[in-house]
Write an enzyme that holds these catalytic residues in place. Structure first.
Site, mmCIF file in Angstrom:
data_model
loop_
_atom_site.group_PDB
_atom_site.id
_atom_site.type_symbol
_atom_site.label_atom_id
_atom_site.label_comp_id
_atom_site.label_asym_id
_atom_site.label_seq_id
_atom_site.Cartn_x
_atom_site.Cartn_y
_atom_site.Cartn_z
ATOM 1 N N ASN B 16 0.746 -1.147 0.117
ATOM 2 C CA ASN B 16 0.035 0.114 0.047
ATOM 3 C C ASN B 16 0.752 1.395 -0.090
ATOM 4 O O ASN B 16 0.297 2.328 0.109
ATOM 5 C CB ASN B 16 -0.790 0.122 1.178
ATOM 6 C CG ASN B 16 -2.019 -0.995 1.270
ATOM 7 O OD1 ASN B 16 -2.521 -1.367 0.130
ATOM 8 N ND2 ASN B 16 -2.246 -1.774 2.289
ATOM 9 N N LYS B 18 3.841 4.269 -1.048
ATOM 10 C CA LYS B 18 4.407 4.921 -2.230
ATOM 11 C C LYS B 18 5.723 4.234 -2.632
ATOM 12 O O LYS B 18 6.350 3.639 -1.829
ATOM 13 C CB LYS B 18 4.698 6.286 -1.939
ATOM 14 C CG LYS B 18 3.395 7.291 -2.244
ATOM 15 C CD LYS B 18 3.678 8.782 -2.133
ATOM 16 C CE LYS B 18 4.605 9.177 -3.092
ATOM 17 N NZ LYS B 18 3.893 9.066 -4.699
ATOM 18 N N LYS B 20 5.961 2.287 -5.716
ATOM 19 C CA LYS B 20 5.969 0.922 -6.353
ATOM 20 C C LYS B 20 6.129 1.425 -8.023
ATOM 21 O O LYS B 20 6.970 0.811 -8.555
ATOM 22 C CB LYS B 20 4.464 0.432 -6.448
ATOM 23 C CG LYS B 20 4.335 -0.354 -5.094
ATOM 24 C CD LYS B 20 2.965 -0.996 -5.042
ATOM 25 C CE LYS B 20 1.558 -0.065 -5.123
ATOM 26 N NZ LYS B 20 1.408 0.749 -4.019
ATOM 27 N N THR B 21 5.201 2.339 -8.420
ATOM 28 C CA THR B 21 5.380 2.859 -10.104
ATOM 29 C C THR B 21 6.787 3.569 -10.037
ATOM 30 O O THR B 21 7.593 3.318 -11.028
ATOM 31 C CB THR B 21 4.238 3.481 -10.488
ATOM 32 O OG1 THR B 21 3.215 2.752 -10.251
ATOM 33 C CG2 THR B 21 4.629 4.501 -11.540
ATOM 34 N N THR B 22 7.220 4.351 -8.859
ATOM 35 C CA THR B 22 8.577 5.154 -8.934
ATOM 36 C C THR B 22 9.558 4.146 -9.030
ATOM 37 O O THR B 22 10.515 4.343 -9.920
ATOM 38 C CB THR B 22 8.502 5.786 -7.739
ATOM 39 O OG1 THR B 22 7.356 6.552 -7.282
ATOM 40 C CG2 THR B 22 9.482 6.768 -7.928
ATOM 41 N N ARG B 30 17.250 2.914 -15.392
ATOM 42 C CA ARG B 30 18.412 2.071 -15.158
ATOM 43 C C ARG B 30 18.707 1.167 -16.266
ATOM 44 O O ARG B 30 19.914 1.225 -16.746
ATOM 45 C CB ARG B 30 18.499 1.429 -13.833
ATOM 46 C CG ARG B 30 19.575 0.589 -13.601
ATOM 47 C CD ARG B 30 19.367 -0.248 -12.570
ATOM 48 N NE ARG B 30 19.376 0.278 -11.061
ATOM 49 C CZ ARG B 30 18.497 -0.199 -10.081
ATOM 50 N NH1 ARG B 30 17.903 -1.166 -9.933
ATOM 51 N NH2 ARG B 30 18.811 0.775 -8.963
ATOM 52 N N PHE B 71 -11.006 1.415 -16.933
ATOM 53 C CA PHE B 71 -11.938 0.623 -16.069
ATOM 54 C C PHE B 71 -12.916 1.504 -15.355
ATOM 55 O O PHE B 71 -12.715 2.605 -15.125
ATOM 56 C CB PHE B 71 -11.150 -0.200 -14.934
ATOM 57 C CG PHE B 71 -10.201 -1.237 -15.543
ATOM 58 C CD1 PHE B 71 -10.665 -2.056 -16.090
ATOM 59 C CD2 PHE B 71 -8.918 -0.844 -15.305
ATOM 60 C CE1 PHE B 71 -9.742 -3.310 -16.718
ATOM 61 C CE2 PHE B 71 -8.084 -1.938 -15.825
ATOM 62 C CZ PHE B 71 -8.520 -3.136 -16.466
ATOM 63 N N TRP B 73 -14.633 0.235 -12.769
ATOM 64 C CA TRP B 73 -14.639 -0.039 -11.236
ATOM 65 C C TRP B 73 -15.900 -0.050 -10.343
ATOM 66 O O TRP B 73 -15.999 0.461 -9.425
ATOM 67 C CB TRP B 73 -13.704 0.924 -10.429
ATOM 68 C CG TRP B 73 -12.165 0.825 -10.980
ATOM 69 C CD1 TRP B 73 -11.630 1.955 -11.739
ATOM 70 C CD2 TRP B 73 -11.284 -0.199 -11.147
ATOM 71 N NE1 TRP B 73 -10.294 1.708 -12.180
ATOM 72 C CE2 TRP B 73 -10.051 0.401 -11.656
ATOM 73 C CE3 TRP B 73 -11.041 -1.279 -10.523
ATOM 74 C CZ2 TRP B 73 -9.049 -0.451 -11.759
ATOM 75 C CZ3 TRP B 73 -10.087 -2.260 -10.594
ATOM 76 C CH2 TRP B 73 -8.862 -1.753 -11.358
ATOM 77 N N GLU B 108 0.585 -1.485 -12.755
ATOM 78 C CA GLU B 108 -0.789 -1.819 -12.130
ATOM 79 C C GLU B 108 -1.638 -2.925 -12.334
ATOM 80 O O GLU B 108 -2.735 -3.271 -12.309
ATOM 81 C CB GLU B 108 -1.818 -0.583 -12.389
ATOM 82 C CG GLU B 108 -1.114 0.929 -11.923
ATOM 83 C CD GLU B 108 -1.266 0.776 -10.420
ATOM 84 O OE1 GLU B 108 -1.563 0.025 -9.811
ATOM 85 O OE2 GLU B 108 -0.723 2.272 -9.900
#
Lengths: 177, 177
Positions: B16, B18, B20-22, B30, B71, B73, B108
């Site tokens: 949960n 911050k 992940k995408t970063t 890289r 989506f 949702w 995601e």
């Protein structure tokens, strides 16, 4: 600016899992994508490798600067390590106080604090007195509780599974370095 | 190559917190710094914003492609969301099977799996049959256990503290987007 609070944040990426320095790298590049200026200060030599450095070289907005802290991590050279840490921190504190950039990454500062090579109090003092819009991103395992308390955003990267420990697979280009 | 195992890894960033995408962004950059080719497939519209997209635009090695899965949702449109997920996954599966790049980021995908919009079995099958050198990075909260089991490397980003929830601070440019 129209209800948009421009507040510099203190962001900590800690924990034993992969992704701390990588998230800081992503954050630096995202900021640079906005035209923000970023300074990356490396508290431990060699934690950034070729792929990352080559990527950063494409961003004139980003400067990466080793603080020259080639720690010995040996009990018998503890005093020497403390001197190196203090020197490195003096450089970082100056950069924070000058506020010439929009984001400063203090890479691996947590581990320096965790090993007791640097006292926490002056670090918290400099962070708290920083220019109001400056974002500070701090990485490394073992962030001390006092820093977590002072931070605006903390993510703990937990290693659920790591191939290099579990399966004896060599580090992979583009993933590990 | 001289004891260096060239094995593509399946890497999962979940949890949960911050980062992940970063972290996936940092990993893509890289890899690009090494001259590797990277394809980023977005399973959810709008999760990558201007700073990131501007940064990525400087890397000809990286292509970012929305899968068009806007989506709803909403419970009443579950079938519609499932169709969108299947279409998105078909595109991703094709890219994995063609193996024209060195790294594919499935951004995601976890959340799509977590909501049951896509069955896990075909995903695991395509991952397992991928070209041997291909790295696949999968992000999103709620990664299902079967995917964690199949992954080579898993990091869970745990939100220890988050300013936007805790303190009512607006999202900051260069940090949140």
């Amino acid at each position: 600016v129209g209800g948009f609070v421009q507040k510099g944040l203190v962001i900590v990426f800690t924990g034993n899992g992969k992704g701390k320095t990588t998230a800081a790298l992503g954050m630096a590049l995202r900021a640079a994508g906005h035209g923000m200026r970023v300074l990356i200060l490396q508290f431990i030599k060699g934690s950034w490798r070729y792929g990352e450095l080559d990527a950063l070289a494409r961003f004139p907005e980003i400067e990466i600067r080793p603080l020259g802290t080639g720690f010995t991590w040996k009990k018998e050279s503890l005093d020497e390590d403390r001197v190196l840490a203090e020197q490195g921190w003096a450089g970082a504190a100056g950069a924070i106080q000058r506020g010439e950039v929009d984001m400063i990454v203090l890479d691996e500062l947590n581990i320096v604090l965790a090993y007791g090579l640097l006292p926490l109090a002056p670090v918290l003092q400099v962070l708290s007195a920083r220019p109001p819009g400056l974002h500070v991103v701090i990485t490394g395992r073992g962030a001390p509780q006092g820093l977590l308390d002072a931070a605006d955003l903390v993510t703990e990267m937990q290693a659920v599974k790591h191939p290099y420990h579990d399966q004896g697979i060599a580090a992979q280009k583009g993933v590990e370095f």
